[in-house]
Motif scaffolding. Structure first.
Motif, PDB file in Angstrom:
ATOM      1  N   LYS A 225       0.825  -1.208   0.000  1.00  0.00           N
ATOM      2  CA  LYS A 225       0.000   0.000   0.000  1.00  0.00           C
ATOM      3  C   LYS A 225       0.858   1.258   0.000  1.00  0.00           C
ATOM      4  CE  LYS A 225      -3.939   2.088   2.401  1.00  0.00           C
ATOM      5  NZ  LYS A 225      -4.875   1.967   3.543  1.00  0.00           N
TER       6      LYS A 225
ATOM      7  N   ASN B 134      -1.354  -1.642  -7.131  1.00  0.00           N
ATOM      8  CA  ASN B 134      -2.561  -2.403  -7.439  1.00  0.00           C
ATOM      9  C   ASN B 134      -2.275  -3.114  -8.749  1.00  0.00           C
ATOM     10  OD1 ASN B 134      -3.609   0.391  -6.106  1.00  0.00           O
ATOM     11  ND2 ASN B 134      -4.887  -1.312  -5.425  1.00  0.00           N
TER      12      ASN B 134
ATOM     13  N   PHE C 170      -8.120  -5.267 -10.695  1.00  0.00           N
ATOM     14  CA  PHE C 170      -6.840  -5.196 -10.002  1.00  0.00           C
ATOM     15  C   PHE C 170      -6.854  -6.064  -8.749  1.00  0.00           C
ATOM     16  CE2 PHE C 170      -7.645  -1.281 -12.240  1.00  0.00           C
ATOM     17  CZ  PHE C 170      -6.447  -0.976 -12.866  1.00  0.00           C
ATOM     18  N   ARG C 171      -5.651  -6.449  -8.332  1.00  0.00           N
ATOM     19  CA  ARG C 171      -5.463  -7.127  -7.052  1.00  0.00           C
ATOM     20  C   ARG C 171      -4.373  -6.400  -6.276  1.00  0.00           C
ATOM     21  NH1 ARG C 171      -9.447  -8.685  -8.709  1.00  0.00           N
ATOM     22  NH2 ARG C 171     -10.162 -10.811  -9.150  1.00  0.00           N
TER      23      ARG C 171
ATOM     24  N   PRO D 292      -8.669  -1.507  -5.852  1.00  0.00           N
ATOM     25  CA  PRO D 292      -8.669  -0.153  -5.292  1.00  0.00           C
ATOM     26  C   PRO D 292     -10.097   0.325  -5.055  1.00  0.00           C
ATOM     27  CG  PRO D 292      -8.313  -0.071  -7.647  1.00  0.00           C
ATOM     28  CD  PRO D 292      -8.342  -1.538  -7.278  1.00  0.00           C
TER      29      PRO D 292
END
Length: 274
Positions: A19, A24, A182-183, A186
């Motif tokens: 993060k 992402n 995405f992983r 978001p």
């Protein structure tokens, strides 16, 4: 263009998203194809990928055979990329911050990247204002940033980056993506923007001065140019440069800003100079 549904790559390398780095990872197979095809649709002799992460785009870009330089700040991602592409002699890894690290000089690039959200704007500003030769860029942004880039005069999205980008390139939004592409997912939508250089783009030497003028002029969007420049430039200087001092910055089109920047080049205070 919008992609419906998400089809993930059959093999997704394992990498822990961070993060703090705004990571992402793109997993939408359709979007991956769109980005790669857009990046490769140019005779540029070299490829530059910014923020490769686990290398989902990298793998397909390398299949083209052109030399590829990948820039990533994440040491864990870099270790994975070295392991994955050790047998690809045309793969070159640069571990560091794409906002400021040196890039190899030489022939033009085709630039591609799923840009980290927390660094996308300064990365783009660098690509537009520094001597980094590119023939095409296919870049992923948070949707709000993409909308700002393509903003038109008189709209809330229109601002300094809109003006600089539109003076330097023709912009096309290739695809809009939801969080599920995405992983980890978001909390916002994203978009891929294609940049194709304009033949009449301002010279590099003028672009930072233009940005300085724009940032001051847009400092308080609800104020007129005269108010934003109060105590720095008199209204008559703005008028002589082709800027109506009674207008707000968002009401003035890009070419007028460029002409004004050239006219005011010798009058900008040193602290505002690039």
């Amino acid at each position: 263009m919008v992609l419906w549904g998400v089809s993930e790559p059959s093999t997704l390398p394992r990498l822990r998203p961070k993060k703090s780095l705004g990571q992402n990872f793109l997993v939408n197979e359709g979007a991956i194809r769109v980005i790669v095809e857009a990046a490769l649709r140019t005779p540029a002799p070299r490829l530059l990928e910014i923020g490769p992460g686990p290398g989902v785009l990298t793998e397909r870009l390398l299949d083209d055979g052109r030399p590829l330089w990948a820039v990533d700040l994440d040491s864990e991602a870099c270790a994975l990329l070295r392991e994955r592409f050790v047998d690809r002699p045309h793969f070159h890894l640069l571990e560091g911050d794409a906002v400021r690290m040196g890039l190899p000089e030489g022939e033009p690039w085709s630039v591609v990247g799923n840009l980290p959200y927390n660094a996308a704007t300064p990365i783009l500003a660098r690509l537009l204002t520094e001597d980094i030769p590119w023939e095409r860029m296919a870049l992923m942004f948070q949707l709000e940033v993409a909308q700002k880039l393509m903003g038109t005069p008189g709209t809330k999205a229109y601002g300094p980056l809109s003006i600089l980008a539109q003076l330097c390139a023709r912009l096309t939004r290739l695809v809009k993506l939801g969080p599920g592409s995405f992983r980890p997912a978001p909390k916002v939508d994203s978009a891929v923007v294609l940049f194709e250089p304009r033949a009449d783009a301002p010279p590099l030497a003028e672009r930072k001065a233009l940005l300085a003028l724009l940032h001051r002029s847009f400092a308080h969007r609800r104020k007129t140019l005269a108010n934003n420049w109060q105590g720095v430039l008199p209204p008559e200087a703005l008028a002589e440069a082709g800027l109506d001092p009674t207008l707000r910055a968002e009401g003035i089109e890009p070419r007028t800003w460029l002409a004004a920047s050239r006219a005011l080049a010798s009058r900008l205070p040193e602290r505002l100079a690039p």
